[in-house]
Structures are given as structure tokens and as C-alpha cells.
Motif scaffolding. Structure first.
Motif, mmCIF file in Angstrom:
data_model
loop_
_atom_site.group_PDB
_atom_site.id
_atom_site.type_symbol
_atom_site.label_atom_id
_atom_site.label_comp_id
_atom_site.label_asym_id
_atom_site.label_seq_id
_atom_site.Cartn_x
_atom_site.Cartn_y
_atom_site.Cartn_z
ATOM 1 N N ALA A 135 0.827 -1.206 0.000
ATOM 2 C CA ALA A 135 0.000 0.000 0.000
ATOM 3 C C ALA A 135 0.863 1.258 0.000
ATOM 4 N N ARG A 136 1.953 1.222 0.746
ATOM 5 C CA ARG A 136 2.839 2.399 0.794
ATOM 6 C C ARG A 136 3.506 2.639 -0.552
ATOM 7 N N VAL A 137 3.936 1.576 -1.210
ATOM 8 C CA VAL A 137 4.552 1.732 -2.529
ATOM 9 C C VAL A 137 3.522 2.257 -3.526
ATOM 10 N N CYS A 138 2.306 1.716 -3.484
ATOM 11 C CA CYS A 138 1.246 2.200 -4.375
ATOM 12 C C CYS A 138 1.000 3.687 -4.171
ATOM 13 N N ALA A 139 0.958 4.105 -2.921
ATOM 14 C CA ALA A 139 0.663 5.505 -2.608
ATOM 15 C C ALA A 139 1.708 6.431 -3.214
ATOM 16 N N ARG A 140 2.957 5.990 -3.269
ATOM 17 C CA ARG A 140 4.012 6.836 -3.849
ATOM 18 C C ARG A 140 3.779 7.076 -5.337
ATOM 19 N N HIS A 141 2.991 6.220 -5.960
ATOM 20 C CA HIS A 141 2.699 6.353 -7.385
ATOM 21 C C HIS A 141 1.285 6.876 -7.640
ATOM 22 N N GLY A 142 0.627 7.340 -6.583
ATOM 23 C CA GLY A 142 -0.723 7.873 -6.735
ATOM 24 C C GLY A 142 -1.760 6.816 -7.045
ATOM 25 N N VAL A 143 -1.520 5.588 -6.590
ATOM 26 C CA VAL A 143 -2.401 4.455 -6.868
ATOM 27 C C VAL A 143 -2.877 3.867 -5.549
ATOM 28 N N THR A 144 -4.145 3.492 -5.477
ATOM 29 C CA THR A 144 -4.640 2.834 -4.274
ATOM 30 C C THR A 144 -4.329 1.340 -4.324
#
Length: 302
Positions: free
Chosen positions: A241-250
Motif C-alpha cells: 500500500a505504501r509503494v502504491c501511494a508513492r505512485h498515486g495508486v490505491t
């Protein structure tokens, strides 16, 4: 036949774990249709026929859809009682395993009655974990015969493990495999099956992409494969989830997009029990995910 890229999984509206009203189920199915979903997957197992009846009622009078149901569990009369296999229903029907030729034919005939429709497009052998030989020698030849007769358009297998489907792909002439939970952001154990399907032209319908709930929200919690998630799995999901958030993705957006990257996957099948969930899933499916996310997660380009 080529399957639509998004499907509706109808186990939840068969009262999986908790009851859904007829009205709520119909709103859910209508929302799926309005969102462009054109593949609907059900089974006699789901709510002892309740899911099939609800799906059939919603599709009646509509055209241009693909309807999938399953064989392997027939429903026979029994004493009225609460279901003991995870569905919140009370029924005078009970399940019996039957992968025989006659059982498959009767199962599909009975499904058509419950659906109130005149056709089933895709027939899947359902969960033959303990019945592999019976499914290979009884159910598969029966479905292959029905396909050759034009009774069904396509045949396949639906399971939440990959080894038995791999054997079927290697030894039979399937059109499709529905694989639940074994090719997700958290579990790629089914990759050998998907690679074999790609090589043989077998379409994969990827289901269980949230692994029963752990990947369904931005803040991971709940279950993995219908059991409480371990601390290690929770931490892995939170890292994703944290990696996704860095790319603006849920996280759920990535969970939906991930399996579709494999060339064998034709369809992502998403279950829902409310119209709101359906619309959310459809919106997430439509959102592009940057390739940089997959590279950051270590998946890279397939």
C-alpha cells in the motif's frame, strides 16, 4: 469466444457469509450492467441456488452478455436447514458431489431452470480437488460433448488452486480456467498455470484478486483466503500500500490491475454485495496504473 475484460462474481449475492436482500442483489446486478460488466459468473453452490436465481432474474430480457455457471455440486432435496458451507440461507436443498456424465447434464439442466434462461455460455467444473479422476473421465468429456453440440459455447475449470487446473490444461482441451486467489499482488503461486494457459491459448478468468479482503482497502486489514490474516501478511500488504501511494495508486486499484497484465488473463472477476462496491470496482478498473509502479514492486514488464 473472447471473454469480456471485467466480470461480476455472484457468490456474495448468494448470501456468502451474510444475507443480502433480493432488492440489494438486484441493485448490485443492475449497477454491474450499467458499469459495462458483461460477464456474470455464478454456481449452484452459491447460496444453494439463490445466486443463480438472482442472476437469471437480472439478465432476463438482456442480450450481449456472457453467462458462466458451474458443475460438480448438484442440488438435491433435503430437510430444510441452515446452510453449513458459508452461505446465510435456509433451504430444503443440499449439495452432493457429482462429476459423472449424467450428473453434469442434469446439473446444467437444473441451473437453466433456476436461472430462467435458455442458455449458458461458459460451463466450469467446480472445485474437483478430491475428485480429479472423476472430473477428468466424467465431467470433462460430458462438457466437451455439450460444447461440440453447441449446447454451451465454452468449457473450463474453476478452482482456488493451480496444480489441478494445470493438469487439465495439459491433458484436455479447455477454453478457460477461473483461478481464484493464486495470482494476486500477494500470491503469484499460480504463475506456472498462467504461463501454460498463455502457451495453449486458454483464457484465464482471474478471481479473488483481493485475497478475500486483505487487498480490498487502502489500509489492509481483515482476512486472507477467508481466514484472519497473519501479522506477516498484514505487513506485506501495508508495504504494498505504501509503494502504491508513492505512485498515486490505491491498493485495491493495483490489486485489480495486476492480474490483467499477464497475457493469459482475459477477465478480472470481482465479487460485490452492493451497488456501491460494484461502481467503485468499475471505476478502479478503468483507472490506468503507471508502469513505474510495477517496476517499483519488482514485477516489471511482462
Amino acid at each position: 469466444m473472447k471473454f469480456p475484460d471485467m466480470g461480476f462474481g455472484a457468490a456474495p449475492i448468494g448470501n456468502l457469509f451474510r444475507a443480502v436482500s433480493d432488492e440489494q442483489a438486484r441493485e448490485c446486478l443492475d449497477a454491474a450492467w450499467d458499469s459495462g460488466v458483461r460477464l456474470f459468473d455464478t454456481a449452484p453452490h452459491y447460496g444453494l441456488g439463490l445466486s443463480e436465481r438472482r442472476v437469471g432474474a437480472a439478465l432476463r430480457g438482456r442480450t450481449g452478455y456472457v453467462l458462466s455457471t458451474k458443475v460438480g455440486r448438484r442440488l438435491v432435496p433435503g430437510d430444510p436447514a441452515p446452510d453449513t458451507e458459508g452461505f446465510d440461507v435456509v433451504s430444503g436443498l443440499r449439495r452432493v458431489w457429482d462429476f459423472s456424465r449424467d450428473g453434469v447434464r442434469r446439473s446444467l439442466e437444473e441451473s437453466l431452470v433456476r436461472l430462467g434462461l435458455d442458455r449458458i455460455d461458459l460451463a466450469l467444473i467446480h472445485d474437483p480437488d478430491e475428485h480429479v479422476e472423476a472430473a477428468l473421465t466424467g465431467a470433462y468429456p460430458a462438457l466437451a460433448e455439450l460444447r461440440s453440440q453447441g449446447v454451451v459455447k465454452a468449457i473450463g475449470l474453476g478452482m482456488n488452486q493451480w496444480r489441478v487446473p494445470l493438469r487439465f490444461v495439459e491433458e484436455t482441451d479447455l477454453d478457460a480456467v477461473m483461478l481464484a486467489g493464486r495470482y494476486t499482488l500477494l500470491d503469484q503461486s499460480g504463475l506456472p498455470l498462467l504461463d501454460a494457459c498463455a502457451a495453449r491459448g486458454v483464457q484465464v478468468l482471474a478471481a479473488g484478486v483481493f485475497n478475500s479482503g486483505l487487498l480490498a482497502t487502502d489500509e489492509p486489514s481483515g482476512t486472507f483466503d477467508y481466514l484472519p490474516a497473519s501479522g506477516a501478511l498484514l505487513e506485506r500488504a501495508r508495504t504494498l500500500a505504501r509503494v502504491c501511494a508513492r505512485h498515486g495508486v490505491t491498493l485495491p486499484q493495483a490489486a485489480i490491475a495486476f492480474p490483467a497484465r499477464h497475457p493469459a488473463v482475459s477477465t478480472v472477476v470481482l465479487g460485490a454485495r452492493s451497488a456501491e462496491e460494484v461502481r467503485r470496482n468499475a471505476a478502479l478498473r478503468a483507472e490506468p496504473v503507471p508502469e513505474s509502479l510495477w517496476e517499483d514492486l519488482g514485477f516489471g514488464e511482462r
